[in-house]
Design a protein around this motif. Structure first.
Motif, mmCIF file in Angstrom:
data_model
loop_
_atom_site.group_PDB
_atom_site.id
_atom_site.type_symbol
_atom_site.label_atom_id
_atom_site.label_comp_id
_atom_site.label_asym_id
_atom_site.label_seq_id
_atom_site.Cartn_x
_atom_site.Cartn_y
_atom_site.Cartn_z
ATOM 1 N N ARG A 194 25.913 53.543 71.488
ATOM 2 C CA ARG A 194 26.004 52.656 72.748
ATOM 3 C C ARG A 194 24.887 51.801 73.254
ATOM 4 N NH1 ARG A 194 30.458 53.557 75.852
ATOM 5 N NH2 ARG A 194 28.974 53.346 77.689
ATOM 6 N N VAL A 195 24.749 50.458 73.177
ATOM 7 C CA VAL A 195 23.647 49.726 73.420
ATOM 8 C C VAL A 195 23.903 48.722 74.571
ATOM 9 C CG1 VAL A 195 22.128 47.986 72.675
ATOM 10 C CG2 VAL A 195 22.998 49.979 71.023
ATOM 11 N N LEU A 196 23.185 48.654 75.664
ATOM 12 C CA LEU A 196 23.319 47.868 76.599
ATOM 13 C C LEU A 196 22.205 46.616 76.382
ATOM 14 C CD1 LEU A 196 24.464 47.337 79.367
ATOM 15 C CD2 LEU A 196 22.442 48.558 80.594
ATOM 16 N N VAL A 197 22.758 45.418 76.347
ATOM 17 C CA VAL A 197 22.052 44.172 76.414
ATOM 18 C C VAL A 197 21.972 43.598 77.695
ATOM 19 C CG1 VAL A 197 21.827 41.944 74.889
ATOM 20 C CG2 VAL A 197 22.630 44.100 73.843
ATOM 21 N N VAL A 198 20.927 43.371 78.127
ATOM 22 C CA VAL A 198 20.722 42.722 79.561
ATOM 23 C C VAL A 198 20.280 41.365 79.209
ATOM 24 C CG1 VAL A 198 19.643 42.772 81.711
ATOM 25 C CG2 VAL A 198 19.881 45.099 80.228
ATOM 26 N N GLY A 199 21.218 40.365 79.382
ATOM 27 C CA GLY A 199 21.003 39.062 79.060
ATOM 28 C C GLY A 199 21.777 38.536 77.949
ATOM 29 N N GLY A 215 27.226 47.016 75.595
ATOM 30 C CA GLY A 215 27.382 46.582 77.057
ATOM 31 C C GLY A 215 26.684 45.185 77.224
ATOM 32 N N ILE A 216 27.337 44.233 78.099
ATOM 33 C CA ILE A 216 26.710 42.842 78.221
ATOM 34 C C ILE A 216 26.469 42.728 79.597
ATOM 35 C CG2 ILE A 216 26.883 40.353 77.540
ATOM 36 C CD1 ILE A 216 28.822 41.278 75.327
ATOM 37 N N GLU A 272 24.189 56.169 80.825
ATOM 38 C CA GLU A 272 25.388 56.082 79.733
ATOM 39 C C GLU A 272 25.176 55.339 78.620
ATOM 40 O OE1 GLU A 272 28.265 53.871 82.065
ATOM 41 O OE2 GLU A 272 28.204 55.366 83.756
ATOM 42 N N TRP A 273 23.754 54.803 78.283
ATOM 43 C CA TRP A 273 23.373 54.052 77.186
ATOM 44 C C TRP A 273 22.455 54.663 76.187
ATOM 45 C CZ3 TRP A 273 27.055 50.439 76.423
ATOM 46 C CH2 TRP A 273 27.820 49.888 77.487
ATOM 47 N N ASP A 274 22.444 54.583 74.920
ATOM 48 C CA ASP A 274 21.577 55.171 74.131
ATOM 49 C C ASP A 274 20.077 54.340 73.745
ATOM 50 O OD1 ASP A 274 23.158 57.173 73.213
ATOM 51 O OD2 ASP A 274 24.264 55.654 71.757
ATOM 52 N N LEU A 275 20.447 53.047 74.188
ATOM 53 C CA LEU A 275 19.235 52.063 73.969
ATOM 54 C C LEU A 275 19.672 51.144 74.959
ATOM 55 C CD1 LEU A 275 16.779 51.212 72.464
ATOM 56 C CD2 LEU A 275 18.347 49.989 71.097
ATOM 57 N N ILE A 276 18.446 50.263 75.436
ATOM 58 C CA ILE A 276 18.461 49.026 76.349
ATOM 59 C C ILE A 276 18.012 48.039 75.764
ATOM 60 C CG2 ILE A 276 18.081 48.053 78.579
ATOM 61 C CD1 ILE A 276 19.060 50.426 79.867
#
Length: 274
Positions: A60-65, A86-87, A147-151
């Motif tokens: 689960r990866v959250l990408v900010v931007g 996640g975006i 909730e995310w493994d990596l940002i």
């Protein structure tokens, strides 16, 4: 059936490689699974294998931007088979974005970037689950960041970069970070809760103080070349995959510095592994 993976929920260190803990246990591929053929050129890479591909599928990866840096990051993480992405982005697509934000097209102008991104990325890999979010605040991260493994931080403002990085520093969520302007970029990986002998670092270990407004050049004033943004984002996607799988030598304690005008590349070690 889950893979017998001792580092699913606890980080593991292998020489100069590190695998971040995953919140979801990887599931082993069965013989004949179409995904094995689809991602064959991934898992044939030394250090990945079928187990590494299964870790990507569980990640689960959250990408900010979802702009210049976010476009290649999102495209390559989606193509690589990361299971949930996640975006976060509160902007809409603008004509001026199209010079470098290759995830979006002319038909997307005026559309929120997460919506445009998901529309294109779903056509690339329908197996990926996407979650869309707007403006990221510290309050939102405090509630949902765990909730995310990596940002992966892909914004273009120091306020956002330090907000996300400070959250990761306080929470222990690993962070892939990059910045780009004109023809130069930097990429690094930070993890405040890294297991020994991996150095426990934050963005402030490299850049202790957020630059005041106007102290450094910004792309709206001095420009940024599209292909250079692509190089930076592609490097960030590579670093993300390395720490999700646990292979290669991630840029933890090191920062990649590239001047594309001269194609000069330097790797600065600012916190060596023990």
């Amino acid at each position: 059936m889950t893979i017998g993976d001792p580092y699913t929920r606890d980080a593991a260190v292998f020489g100069r490689s590190v695998a971040v803990p995953l919140r979801c246990a990887p599931v082993a591929y069965e013989a004949g699974d179409p995904a094995l053929e689809r991602f064959r050129r991934n898992w044939l890479v030394s250090g990945i294998g079928e187990a590494g591909q299964a870790r990507l599928a569980a990640s689960r990866v959250l990408v900010v931007g979802a702009g210049g840096l976010g476009s290649p990051v999102l495209l390559y993480l989606t193509a690589a088979g990361v299971g949930t992405i996640g975006i976060c982005d509160s902007d809409v697509v603008d004509t001026s974005n199209l010079q470098r934000q290759l995830l979006h097209g002319e038909a997307d102008v005026g559309i929120p970037k997460p919506d445009s991104a998901v529309r294109h990325l779903s056509g690339l890999n329908s197996m990926v689950h996407f979650e869309r979010f707007g403006h990221v605040t510290r309050e939102w991260l405090d509630e949902h960041g765990h909730e995310w493994d990596l940002i992966v931080e892909c914004t273009d403002s120091f306020d956002a970069k330090y907000l996300v990085a400070d959250y990761c520093a306080d929470s222990g969520v690993p962070l892939v970070w990059g910045t780009v302007v004109r023809m130069a970029y930097q990429v690094s990986v930070f993890w405040s809760a890294a297991p020994a002998p991996v150095p426990a670092l934050t963005l402030r270990s490299l850049h202790p103080v957020q630059p005041p407004p106007g102290a450094t050049p910004a792309s709206p004033e001095v420009g940024v070349l599209g292909p250079v943004v692509g190089q930076a984002g592609t490097t960030m996607a590579t670093e993300a995959i390395k720490v999700l799988v646990g292979f290669g030598e991630p840029l933890i304690g090191r920062v990649l510095m590239v001047d594309a005008a001269t194609q000069r590349t330097d790797v600065l070690t600012f916190a060596p592994w023990e």
